[in-house]
Write a protein that holds these residues in place. Structure first.
Motif, PDB file in Angstrom:
ATOM      1  N   ALA A 160       0.770  -1.228   0.026  1.00 11.97           N
ATOM      2  CA  ALA A 160       0.136  -0.019   0.005  1.00 11.97           C
ATOM      3  C   ALA A 160       0.834   1.499  -0.282  1.00 11.97           C
ATOM      4  CB  ALA A 160      -1.065  -0.142   1.239  1.00 11.97           C
ATOM      5  N   PRO A 161       1.818   1.440   0.919  1.00 14.86           N
ATOM      6  CA  PRO A 161       2.498   2.577   0.937  1.00 14.86           C
ATOM      7  C   PRO A 161       3.663   2.708  -0.316  1.00 14.86           C
ATOM      8  CG  PRO A 161       3.402   1.194   2.709  1.00 14.86           C
ATOM      9  CD  PRO A 161       2.231   0.446   2.075  1.00 14.86           C
ATOM     10  N   GLN A 189       9.645   4.344   3.875  1.00 10.02           N
ATOM     11  CA  GLN A 189       9.611   5.862   3.679  1.00 10.02           C
ATOM     12  C   GLN A 189       9.710   6.004   2.167  1.00 10.02           C
ATOM     13  OE1 GLN A 189      13.731   6.581   5.381  1.00 10.02           O
ATOM     14  NE2 GLN A 189      14.784   6.625   3.271  1.00 10.02           N
ATOM     15  N   PRO A 190       9.483   7.466   1.948  1.00 10.95           N
ATOM     16  CA  PRO A 190       9.762   7.752   0.520  1.00 10.95           C
ATOM     17  C   PRO A 190      11.104   7.557   0.062  1.00 10.95           C
ATOM     18  CG  PRO A 190       8.391   9.388   1.861  1.00 10.95           C
ATOM     19  CD  PRO A 190       8.873   8.404   2.671  1.00 10.95           C
ATOM     20  N   GLY A 203      11.987   0.037   1.496  1.00 11.68           N
ATOM     21  CA  GLY A 203      10.551   0.406   1.936  1.00 11.68           C
ATOM     22  C   GLY A 203      10.706   1.054   3.213  1.00 11.68           C
ATOM     23  N   TYR A 263       7.051   0.153  -2.325  1.00 10.35           N
ATOM     24  CA  TYR A 263       8.553  -0.003  -2.123  1.00 10.35           C
ATOM     25  C   TYR A 263       9.148  -0.010  -3.521  1.00 10.35           C
ATOM     26  CZ  TYR A 263       6.538  -4.704  -3.773  1.00 10.35           C
ATOM     27  OH  TYR A 263       6.220  -5.533  -4.701  1.00 10.35           O
TER      28      TYR A 263
END
Length: 125
Positions: free
Chosen positions: A89-90, A117-118, A115, A92
């Motif tokens: 979801a965020p 963090q941006p 992954g 990677y």
């Protein structure tokens, strides 16, 4: 030191030793096709290495010589690790270095999974 991805497989490389249990690793996943573990020098909050159990020097060697089952099993393992770690979801990044220009340092195919963090631009500008 970058390696030549066309060299024969060296069964004394660090990942071969990890697969044989001669060097410890903090494993997060393993099955008949792959092993995934934390990188010892992480470059992001999540930095996992995913390696096939087979003796393949690089992505080129793997794609040319692995069986369809090995390829499918390895790719599925990468997806399972990403889902298990909550990275989908965020978002990677996957990175597979190949040969000298690609910065490959270990002569065993491995995929870095970053992954947590941006991650910014794909390559430094």
């Amino acid at each position: 030191m970058p390696i030549d991805a066309t060299q024969p497989y060296d069964d004394q490389n660090i990942f071969a030793k990890i697969l044989r249990g001669e060097i410890p690793s903090r494993r997060v996943y393993e099955d008949e096709w792959a092993v995934a573990f934390h990188d010892i020098a992480p470059l992001a909050p999540v930095h996992i290495l995913v390696i096939p159990r087979g003796a393949y020097v690089s992505w080129d060697d793997f794609s040319a010589n692995a069986s369809a089952e090995e390829i499918a099993g390895f790719v599925r393992a990468v997806g399972i690790v990403a889902r298990d770690l909550g990275l989908v979801a965020p978002g990677y990044r996957l990175l597979a270095n190949v040969g000298g220009h690609g910065g490959q340092e270990v002569p065993h195919l491995h995929v870095h999974m970053f992954g947590g963090q941006p991650l910014g631009a794909m390559l430094a500008r």
